[in-house]
Each structure stands twice: as structure tokens, then as C-alpha cells.
Design a protein around this motif. Structure first.
Motif, PDB file in Angstrom:
ATOM      1  N   ASP A 355      36.261  44.782  22.124  1.00 52.12           N
ATOM      2  CA  ASP A 355      35.457  44.420  23.333  1.00 52.12           C
ATOM      3  C   ASP A 355      36.948  43.094  23.053  1.00 52.12           C
ATOM      4  O   ASP A 355      37.986  43.736  24.235  1.00 52.12           O
ATOM      5  CB  ASP A 355      34.857  44.376  23.595  1.00 52.12           C
ATOM      6  N   TRP A 356      36.465  42.336  22.559  1.00 53.01           N
ATOM      7  CA  TRP A 356      37.057  41.106  22.509  1.00 53.01           C
ATOM      8  C   TRP A 356      38.538  40.787  22.227  1.00 53.01           C
ATOM      9  O   TRP A 356      39.023  40.103  22.131  1.00 53.01           O
ATOM     10  CB  TRP A 356      35.829  39.948  21.422  1.00 53.01           C
ATOM     11  N   TYR A 357      38.665  41.555  20.817  1.00 49.41           N
ATOM     12  CA  TYR A 357      40.396  41.701  20.310  1.00 49.41           C
ATOM     13  C   TYR A 357      41.034  42.212  21.809  1.00 49.41           C
ATOM     14  O   TYR A 357      42.251  41.817  22.725  1.00 49.41           O
ATOM     15  CB  TYR A 357      40.084  41.938  19.607  1.00 49.41           C
ATOM     16  N   ASN A 362      44.894  41.871  26.122  1.00 53.07           N
ATOM     17  CA  ASN A 362      45.353  42.626  27.512  1.00 53.07           C
ATOM     18  C   ASN A 362      45.255  41.006  28.711  1.00 53.07           C
ATOM     19  O   ASN A 362      45.694  40.893  29.077  1.00 53.07           O
ATOM     20  CB  ASN A 362      44.621  43.225  27.659  1.00 53.07           C
ATOM     21  N   GLY A 363      45.391  39.694  27.849  1.00 56.36           N
ATOM     22  CA  GLY A 363      45.223  38.348  28.772  1.00 56.36           C
ATOM     23  C   GLY A 363      44.195  38.562  29.599  1.00 56.36           C
ATOM     24  O   GLY A 363      44.072  37.732  30.900  1.00 56.36           O
ATOM     25  N   LEU A 364      42.575  39.135  29.407  1.00 55.23           N
ATOM     26  CA  LEU A 364      41.461  39.489  30.088  1.00 55.23           C
ATOM     27  C   LEU A 364      40.947  38.061  29.800  1.00 55.23           C
ATOM     28  O   LEU A 364      40.078  37.873  30.516  1.00 55.23           O
ATOM     29  CB  LEU A 364      41.255  40.360  30.507  1.00 55.23           C
ATOM     30  N   LEU A 365      41.035  37.199  28.965  1.00 55.52           N
ATOM     31  CA  LEU A 365      40.126  36.483  28.257  1.00 55.52           C
ATOM     32  C   LEU A 365      41.423  35.440  26.965  1.00 55.52           C
ATOM     33  O   LEU A 365      42.121  36.205  26.735  1.00 55.52           O
ATOM     34  CB  LEU A 365      39.135  37.307  27.600  1.00 55.52           C
ATOM     35  N   PHE A 383      35.103  36.609  35.697  1.00 52.22           N
ATOM     36  CA  PHE A 383      36.062  37.751  35.091  1.00 52.22           C
ATOM     37  C   PHE A 383      36.492  39.086  35.926  1.00 52.22           C
ATOM     38  O   PHE A 383      36.162  39.951  36.769  1.00 52.22           O
ATOM     39  CB  PHE A 383      34.274  38.361  34.114  1.00 52.22           C
ATOM     40  N   LYS A 384      37.937  38.843  35.104  1.00 55.20           N
ATOM     41  CA  LYS A 384      38.911  40.165  36.442  1.00 55.20           C
ATOM     42  C   LYS A 384      38.632  41.329  35.946  1.00 55.20           C
ATOM     43  O   LYS A 384      38.949  42.000  36.593  1.00 55.20           O
ATOM     44  CB  LYS A 384      40.311  39.344  35.664  1.00 55.20           C
ATOM     45  N   ALA A 385      38.022  41.259  35.107  1.00 51.50           N
ATOM     46  CA  ALA A 385      38.337  43.246  34.039  1.00 51.50           C
ATOM     47  C   ALA A 385      36.321  43.834  34.487  1.00 51.50           C
ATOM     48  O   ALA A 385      36.306  45.062  34.217  1.00 51.50           O
ATOM     49  CB  ALA A 385      38.309  43.568  32.787  1.00 51.50           C
ATOM     50  N   GLY A 386      35.730  42.687  35.209  1.00 53.28           N
ATOM     51  CA  GLY A 386      33.961  43.631  35.299  1.00 53.28           C
ATOM     52  C   GLY A 386      34.080  44.099  36.654  1.00 53.28           C
ATOM     53  O   GLY A 386      35.203  43.954  37.908  1.00 53.28           O
ATOM     54  N   ILE A 387      32.838  43.785  37.074  1.00 56.40           N
ATOM     55  CA  ILE A 387      32.007  43.497  38.409  1.00 56.40           C
ATOM     56  C   ILE A 387      31.976  41.909  39.210  1.00 56.40           C
ATOM     57  O   ILE A 387      31.163  41.210  38.540  1.00 56.40           O
ATOM     58  CB  ILE A 387      31.255  45.018  38.705  1.00 56.40           C
ATOM     59  N   ASP A 388      32.538  41.938  40.202  1.00 57.95           N
ATOM     60  CA  ASP A 388      32.464  41.217  40.811  1.00 57.95           C
ATOM     61  C   ASP A 388      30.880  40.337  41.459  1.00 57.95           C
ATOM     62  O   ASP A 388      29.477  41.447  40.997  1.00 57.95           O
ATOM     63  CB  ASP A 388      33.128  40.698  42.342  1.00 57.95           C
ATOM     64  N   ALA A 389      30.125  38.938  41.193  1.00 57.43           N
ATOM     65  CA  ALA A 389      28.863  38.864  41.379  1.00 57.43           C
ATOM     66  C   ALA A 389      28.350  39.474  42.347  1.00 57.43           C
ATOM     67  O   ALA A 389      27.048  40.205  42.291  1.00 57.43           O
ATOM     68  CB  ALA A 389      28.935  36.843  41.381  1.00 57.43           C
ATOM     69  N   LYS A 390      28.694  39.626  43.384  1.00 51.59           N
ATOM     70  CA  LYS A 390      27.860  40.219  44.713  1.00 51.59           C
ATOM     71  C   LYS A 390      28.002  41.046  44.258  1.00 51.59           C
ATOM     72  O   LYS A 390      26.332  42.053  44.744  1.00 51.59           O
ATOM     73  CB  LYS A 390      29.284  40.202  46.322  1.00 51.59           C
ATOM     74  N   THR A 391      28.582  42.070  44.237  1.00 52.32           N
ATOM     75  CA  THR A 391      28.098  43.475  43.944  1.00 52.32           C
ATOM     76  C   THR A 391      27.053  44.095  42.423  1.00 52.32           C
ATOM     77  O   THR A 391      26.492  44.555  42.821  1.00 52.32           O
ATOM     78  CB  THR A 391      29.671  44.209  43.037  1.00 52.32           C
ATOM     79  N   VAL A 392      27.228  43.052  41.884  1.00 48.30           N
ATOM     80  CA  VAL A 392      25.846  42.926  40.764  1.00 48.30           C
ATOM     81  C   VAL A 392      24.436  42.531  41.551  1.00 48.30           C
ATOM     82  O   VAL A 392      24.036  43.246  41.020  1.00 48.30           O
ATOM     83  CB  VAL A 392      26.582  41.584  39.912  1.00 48.30           C
ATOM     84  N   GLN A 393      24.738  41.211  42.076  1.00 46.98           N
ATOM     85  CA  GLN A 393      23.892  41.410  42.803  1.00 46.98           C
ATOM     86  C   GLN A 393      22.878  42.789  43.651  1.00 46.98           C
ATOM     87  O   GLN A 393      22.032  43.399  44.253  1.00 46.98           O
ATOM     88  CB  GLN A 393      23.954  40.404  43.946  1.00 46.98           C
ATOM     89  N   MET A 394      24.219  43.515  43.989  1.00 41.93           N
ATOM     90  CA  MET A 394      23.769  44.251  45.142  1.00 41.93           C
ATOM     91  C   MET A 394      23.050  45.391  44.394  1.00 41.93           C
ATOM     92  O   MET A 394      21.981  46.355  44.283  1.00 41.93           O
ATOM     93  CB  MET A 394      25.368  45.272  45.908  1.00 41.93           C
ATOM     94  N   ILE A 395      23.691  46.034  42.957  1.00 39.54           N
ATOM     95  CA  ILE A 395      23.029  46.678  42.439  1.00 39.54           C
ATOM     96  C   ILE A 395      21.725  46.153  42.135  1.00 39.54           C
ATOM     97  O   ILE A 395      20.352  47.283  41.731  1.00 39.54           O
ATOM     98  CB  ILE A 395      24.060  46.956  40.596  1.00 39.54           C
TER      99      ILE A 395
END
Ligand code: SF4
Length: 402
Positions: A355-357, A362-365, A383-395
């Protein structure tokens, strides 16, 4: 040997009021808030130091006669400021003793560790390369074979005064190749210990400490299960140690079968975590370790064998690159339908993983990203490739509402 994360060290009580044990001798670590590193100034979270207080550490260091060398280990890379601080305290007390930093942080970020800690040596090689280090430190030659060492040497629990539980590894590494994991990189070969030897080790330390909980922390305990884990389970059943056994590190759902479930039940397993991670396309693209049908099958077998929804949990990862929120919600729903619990794991990219590579290309990291920004509670804020903090909290809220 000083373990700053041993909550059960009786001497801790001289410095802090011990936090009470929860189930299976687990519990919270002593902690105190510290100033945030500049990089985290805009992250709306508290920053804390976990583990024994500084006064405890300094008093332990004073008890030690001047050693020939000090070895410091490290675990999750984004906790490196704590490691650097720990090393500073040692260097203040024993400035001219050579200090070696090893462990995951040293292994995965050797250059960063060289620059940001006062360690004299960074051991970033494989364990099989330890001979070179011993030679330069002590001018002695040792013949170190990882397989032989793993087979015959027990973990040195006798160095502890008291522990709350015993943790063992019956194998090193993993033959799978999940894109988010570095286990296969850390251990080039998958090695299993003879089940009879594992049993003797468990018996030895149960006599020494009389604890009630035994944990297996392997990455892949079910590989070669007919010759490895099942014989061990039969030994444990015949010995009747009268302890609880736990598998908190995520076992391979596809390898669970009815006989295995019955043996685990009879042996007294109380924690079984299944590595599930996500639903959707990512199951295939991250390595095909587990599919929905594997998880469902394993959950049904375990439930049929009498395990409760508290005893069986599936790990679901959130914030994996390109993961859809629907993938997470569907995974939670499948677990609930099957009557098992969910344990959330927050994703973080690990240097050296596939994943790292992909993220770098892809310029995401950025390769220079400081590990503190990869802390799993920090990463959803940027982190632009993931889920934002608010959504993480919602889950997380959805899970708590249950
Ligand atoms: S995530 Fe688990 S199965 Fe996949 S490579 Fe890592 S240890 Fe092996």
C-alpha cells in the motif's frame, strides 16, 4: 529488564495509584497529557504519554549496575517521540554506555531513528544479522540461527516480578501477502515452533506466575493447523491448566473448521478475533485473505460450537485507501447478522507495505511524512485516500449504540 508497559509490576504502586484490572487482567495504562509536537498542533485531540511514570523509570535505572550495553525496543512507529524520550532518560543516567535501538520503529524508519534519537546503534536488520552487532559491541562471535533460537529459547518471563497474563508466539511471520501489512517483510520465512515445546513453555510460566490468562499473539496461528495448532489444543485440553486462552491478533477465517472450533471451546478460549477487514472489491485487491463467505462460515461454525457474540469478534478496518463507507457498513451488518461482535481497527500506511508504494506513486503520501502524522487517530484529519474524521466517528457511534 525494565518494561514500562507492565501494569502489573508491584513497584508501580509506589508511584501511581494502579488502575484496576478489567476483564481477563486487561486494563488502562497510566497516562498523562503532554505537549503536542508542532506537527499535531492543528489536530483537535489531546496528546498523551502512556506507561509507567518518569519517576518510576528513573528509580529503576538507578537500581541497575552499569551495564555493558542497553537495548531499547520500540513498537508502533508513530509513537517514536516516546521512544526518543525514553532513550534520553537512559542517556542522562548512563551517558557512556552504548545504547542499541531495535524494534519496529528502528526497523521501518532507521534513518528517522538515527536523526531523532540519541541511540548509538540502530538495529534495523533482520534478527539473523544480530551476530554483527554482538561482535561490534562485545567483540564476541555468536552463531545465531533464528529458527534454532525460536525453537529452544523461551521468552524470558522470569525477568519479571509479576505479570497479569502470559503472551506467547508459536510462530513467526505469515505466508500471506496482504497489501497493508509488513509481517512477511519483517520475517522473511514463516517459522512454527514445535507444539510440544510451546506447551512446555506455557506450563513452566504458569507454574511461575499462576496467572489466569494466556494469550497467543501469532500472525498466522492456523497455518498448517493439523500439525501445529490442533495438536497444541489437544495438549492444552489434556493438561487442564484451568486458564482462559485468547487469540486477539486476528485469525484466518477461511482456516476455521468444526474440529478446530470444538477443540478451542473445550480448551477454554475466551477471545477469538477473526481478521475480516472490509467487504467489497478491496477484499480481492488487498490480497484475498478473506471473503464475506469465509467470515460467515467461520462465524457460524464458532457460534454452533457454543462461542458467544462477546467471545467472537471480527476486526474491521476503517480508513483503508480507496475504501468506501458502504464497505464498512456492510461488513458491520454481516457481523451483526451472524451474531458476532465487531472490533474496529483504524488503518495506517506502513512503510515497506505494498500500500505504501501505491500511495507514494499516486502522490497520496509523501515519503518524508513524519510517522506521528500516520498515527491512526490523526490520519483521518488529512489522508485524502481514506474516510474523513467525522465519518470515522459516525461509524464508531453506530457500533457504540448497539
Ligand atoms: S494481515 Fe495477517 S494474513 Fe495478511 S499478511 Fe499480515 S499477518 Fe498475514
Amino acid at each position: 529488564m525494565i518494561d514500562l508497559l507492565n501494569r502489573h509490576d508491584p513497584q508501580l504502586a509506589n508511584f501511581v495509584k494502579p488502575k484496576p484490572d478489567r476483564k481477563f487482567a486487561t486494563g488502562k495504562f497510566h497516562n498523562f497529557q503532554v505537549e503536542k509536537p508542532d506537527l499535531l498542533k492543528n489536530i483537535p485531540r489531546k496528546y498523551k504519554c502512556y506507561g509507567a511514570p518518569v519517576e518510576y523509570f528513573l528509580s529503576k535505572l538507578k537500581e541497575v549496575d552499569k551495564p555493558k550495553a542497553v537495548f531499547v525496543t520500540s513498537s508502533l512507529t508513530y509513537w517514536w517521540p516516546g521512544v526518543a524520550q525514553t532513550i534520553s532518560y537512559i542517556k542522562q543516567t548512563m551517558p557512556d554506555v552504548p545504547l542499541v535501538l531495535g524494534g519496529l520503529y528502528a526497523r521501518l524508519y532507521p534513518e528517522h531513528a538515527k536523526k531523532n534519537t540519541k541511540a548509538d546503534y540502530i538495529f534495523s536488520g533482520e534478527l539473523s544479522e544480530i551476530g554483527g552487532l554482538v561482535r561490534s559491541l562485545f567483540d564476541r562471535d555468536i552463531d545465531f540461527d533464528v529458527e534454532k533460537w525460536f525453537e529452544i529459547l523461551d521468552p524470558a518471563y522470569e525477568l519479571y516480578e509479576r505479570v497479569g497474563y502470559l503472551v506467547f508466539l508459536t510462530s513467526l511471520g505469515c505466508p500471506y501477502r496482504c497489501t497493508y501489512c509488513v509481517s512477511p517483510k519483517l520475517w522473511k520465512r514463516f517459522i512454527q515452533r514445535d507444539p510440544q515445546m510451546v506447551l512446555e513453555t506455557i506450563e513452566k510460566y504458569l507454574h511461575l506466575f499462576g496467572v489466569k490468562d494466556v494469550v497467543f499473539f501469532d500472525d498466522a496461528i492456523l497455518i498448517n493447523k493439523e500439525n501445529h495448532f490442533k495438536p497444541l489444543l489437544r495438549f492444552l485440553i489434556s493438561k487442564k491448566f484451568n486458564v482462559n486462552y485468547h487469540l486477539p491478533n486476528g485469525i484466518h477465517a477461511r482456516l476455521v473448521d468444526e474440529e478446530l472450533a470444538v477443540l478451542m471451546k473445550e480448551a477454554g478460549f475466551k477471545t477469538i478475533k477473526l481478521g475480516y477487514e472490509t467487504t467489497g472489491k478491496l477484499q480481492e485487491s488487498t490480497g484475498g485473505k478473506v471473503y464475506d463467505q469465509d467470515l460467515i462460515r467461520a462465524a457460524r461454525i464458532l457460534t454452533k460450537s457454543g462461542f458467544t457474540d462477546q467471545e467472537v469478534q471480527a476486526y474491521i478496518m476503517i480508513n483503508m485507501p480507496f475504501q468506501q463507507i458502504e464497505d464498512v457498513l456492510k461488513a458491520i451488518e454481516i457481523c451483526r447478522n451472524e451474531g458476532i461482535s465487531v472490533s474496529i481497527n483504524e488503518y495506517t500506511p506502513i512503510p515497506g507495505s505494498q500500500d505504501w508504494y501505491v500511495l507514494l506513486s499516486n502522490g497520496l503520501l509523501d515519503e518524508q511524512t513524519d510517522p506521528v502524522l500516520l498515527n491512526n487517530t490523526v490520519i483521518p484529519y488529512w489522508f485524502k485516500a481514506g474516510i474523513d474524521a467525522k465519518t470515522v466517528q459516525m461509524i464508531k457511534n453506530i457500533l457504540h449504540k448497539r
